[in-house]
Design a protein around this motif. Sequence first.
Motif, PDB file in Angstrom:
ATOM      1  N   ARG A   1     101.874 -13.340  51.657  1.00  0.00           N
ATOM      2  CA  ARG A   1     101.450 -12.565  52.753  1.00  0.00           C
ATOM      3  C   ARG A   1      99.931 -12.582  52.368  1.00  0.00           C
ATOM      4  NH1 ARG A   1     102.237  -7.318  51.186  1.00  0.00           N
ATOM      5  NH2 ARG A   1     100.028  -7.681  50.123  1.00  0.00           N
ATOM      6  N   ASP A   2      99.256 -12.687  51.147  1.00  0.00           N
ATOM      7  CA  ASP A   2      97.891 -12.897  50.905  1.00  0.00           C
ATOM      8  C   ASP A   2      97.370 -14.099  51.178  1.00  0.00           C
ATOM      9  OD1 ASP A   2      97.932 -10.207  49.919  1.00  0.00           O
ATOM     10  OD2 ASP A   2      97.703 -10.796  47.649  1.00  0.00           O
ATOM     11  N   LEU A   3      98.084 -15.317  50.996  1.00  0.00           N
ATOM     12  CA  LEU A   3      97.824 -16.734  51.416  1.00  0.00           C
ATOM     13  C   LEU A   3      97.711 -16.857  52.896  1.00  0.00           C
ATOM     14  CD1 LEU A   3      99.972 -18.684  48.956  1.00  0.00           C
ATOM     15  CD2 LEU A   3      97.484 -18.613  48.978  1.00  0.00           C
ATOM     16  N   LYS A   4      98.728 -16.076  53.635  1.00  0.00           N
ATOM     17  CA  LYS A   4      98.567 -16.247  55.115  1.00  0.00           C
ATOM     18  C   LYS A   4      97.384 -15.416  55.834  1.00  0.00           C
ATOM     19  CE  LYS A   4     102.283 -16.686  57.470  1.00  0.00           C
ATOM     20  NZ  LYS A   4     102.459 -18.109  57.851  1.00  0.00           N
ATOM     21  N   GLN A   5      97.067 -14.511  55.010  1.00  0.00           N
ATOM     22  CA  GLN A   5      95.930 -13.553  55.530  1.00  0.00           C
ATOM     23  C   GLN A   5      94.550 -14.437  55.510  1.00  0.00           C
ATOM     24  OE1 GLN A   5      95.860  -9.680  53.705  1.00  0.00           O
ATOM     25  NE2 GLN A   5      94.153  -8.996  55.153  1.00  0.00           N
TER      26      GLN A   5
ATOM     27  N   TRP B   1      89.782 -17.473  61.874  1.00  0.00           N
ATOM     28  CA  TRP B   1      88.881 -16.830  63.141  1.00  0.00           C
ATOM     29  C   TRP B   1      87.523 -16.949  62.612  1.00  0.00           C
ATOM     30  CZ3 TRP B   1      90.667 -16.372  67.302  1.00  0.00           C
ATOM     31  CH2 TRP B   1      91.963 -16.232  67.739  1.00  0.00           C
ATOM     32  N   ALA B   2      87.070 -16.970  61.273  1.00  0.00           N
ATOM     33  CA  ALA B   2      85.630 -17.362  60.941  1.00  0.00           C
ATOM     34  C   ALA B   2      85.368 -18.576  61.352  1.00  0.00           C
ATOM     35  CB  ALA B   2      85.457 -17.282  59.464  1.00  0.00           C
ATOM     36  N   GLY B   3      86.206 -19.554  61.555  1.00  0.00           N
ATOM     37  CA  GLY B   3      85.976 -21.187  62.099  1.00  0.00           C
ATOM     38  C   GLY B   3      85.631 -21.036  63.562  1.00  0.00           C
ATOM     39  N   VAL B   4      86.511 -20.164  64.215  1.00  0.00           N
ATOM     40  CA  VAL B   4      86.353 -20.057  65.484  1.00  0.00           C
ATOM     41  C   VAL B   4      84.974 -19.475  65.929  1.00  0.00           C
ATOM     42  CG1 VAL B   4      87.162 -18.909  67.512  1.00  0.00           C
ATOM     43  CG2 VAL B   4      88.909 -20.108  66.145  1.00  0.00           C
TER      44      VAL B   4
ATOM     45  N   LEU C   1      84.927 -27.067  60.154  1.00  0.00           N
ATOM     46  CA  LEU C   1      85.876 -27.902  59.700  1.00  0.00           C
ATOM     47  C   LEU C   1      86.284 -27.829  58.333  1.00  0.00           C
ATOM     48  CD1 LEU C   1      84.491 -31.200  61.318  1.00  0.00           C
ATOM     49  CD2 LEU C   1      86.299 -29.766  62.192  1.00  0.00           C
ATOM     50  N   GLN C   2      85.546 -27.500  57.206  1.00  0.00           N
ATOM     51  CA  GLN C   2      85.858 -27.080  55.899  1.00  0.00           C
ATOM     52  C   GLN C   2      86.786 -25.885  55.996  1.00  0.00           C
ATOM     53  OE1 GLN C   2      82.379 -27.149  53.678  1.00  0.00           O
ATOM     54  NE2 GLN C   2      81.940 -29.221  53.880  1.00  0.00           N
ATOM     55  N   PHE C   3      86.497 -24.965  56.815  1.00  0.00           N
ATOM     56  CA  PHE C   3      87.249 -23.746  56.878  1.00  0.00           C
ATOM     57  C   PHE C   3      88.801 -24.205  57.293  1.00  0.00           C
ATOM     58  CE2 PHE C   3      84.127 -20.084  57.436  1.00  0.00           C
ATOM     59  CZ  PHE C   3      83.578 -20.404  56.041  1.00  0.00           C
ATOM     60  N   GLN C   4      88.751 -24.977  58.212  1.00  0.00           N
ATOM     61  CA  GLN C   4      90.086 -25.351  58.891  1.00  0.00           C
ATOM     62  C   GLN C   4      90.835 -26.200  57.744  1.00  0.00           C
ATOM     63  OE1 GLN C   4      89.848 -28.454  62.211  1.00  0.00           O
ATOM     64  NE2 GLN C   4      91.729 -27.220  63.115  1.00  0.00           N
TER      65      GLN C   4
ATOM     66  N   GLU D   1      92.156 -23.760  55.283  1.00  0.00           N
ATOM     67  CA  GLU D   1      93.229 -22.833  56.097  1.00  0.00           C
ATOM     68  C   GLU D   1      94.356 -23.717  56.229  1.00  0.00           C
ATOM     69  OE1 GLU D   1      94.475 -21.932  60.590  1.00  0.00           O
ATOM     70  OE2 GLU D   1      92.642 -22.645  60.562  1.00  0.00           O
ATOM     71  N   ASP D   2      94.539 -24.958  56.215  1.00  0.00           N
ATOM     72  CA  ASP D   2      95.748 -25.778  56.341  1.00  0.00           C
ATOM     73  C   ASP D   2      96.227 -25.635  54.846  1.00  0.00           C
ATOM     74  OD1 ASP D   2      95.285 -26.113  59.151  1.00  0.00           O
ATOM     75  OD2 ASP D   2      94.561 -28.275  58.646  1.00  0.00           O
ATOM     76  N   LYS D   3      95.359 -25.831  53.840  1.00  0.00           N
ATOM     77  CA  LYS D   3      96.075 -25.927  52.666  1.00  0.00           C
ATOM     78  C   LYS D   3      96.599 -24.572  52.255  1.00  0.00           C
ATOM     79  CE  LYS D   3      92.656 -29.098  50.431  1.00  0.00           C
ATOM     80  NZ  LYS D   3      91.402 -29.222  49.679  1.00  0.00           N
TER      81      LYS D   3
END
Length: 79
Positions: A12-16, A23-26, A52-55, A58-60
Motif C-alpha cells: 500500500r505504501d509503495l502504491k501510494q 500527480w506531482a509529475g502531472v 520524467l524522473q518522477f515517472q 513511479e514505474d519502479k
Amino acid sequence: MPLPKPNQELRRDLKQAAATLKWAGVDLFGVAKRLLAAGDEQGANDLMEIALQFQETEDKLEGYSEEVKAGRIVRAGLE
C-alpha cells in the motif's frame, strides 16, 4: 493466500508513493507548459526532466509493489 499484514502495508505504501509521484509529475508538466508559453524554455525543459524522473521512479515503485504482491519482496519482522 492473502499477504501478511506487514506486506500489505508495504505494498500500500509503495502504491501510494507511486501515485504521489504521478500527480506531482502531472502538476510539473502543467507548470512547464505555462513556462514554455511565457517564453522560459530552459525552465520548462528543467521541469519536464524532473517530471520524467518522477515517472521513472513511479514505474519502479509500481514494479516493487507487484513483487510484494507476488511474494518476491517481503517485509522483515520489526523488532
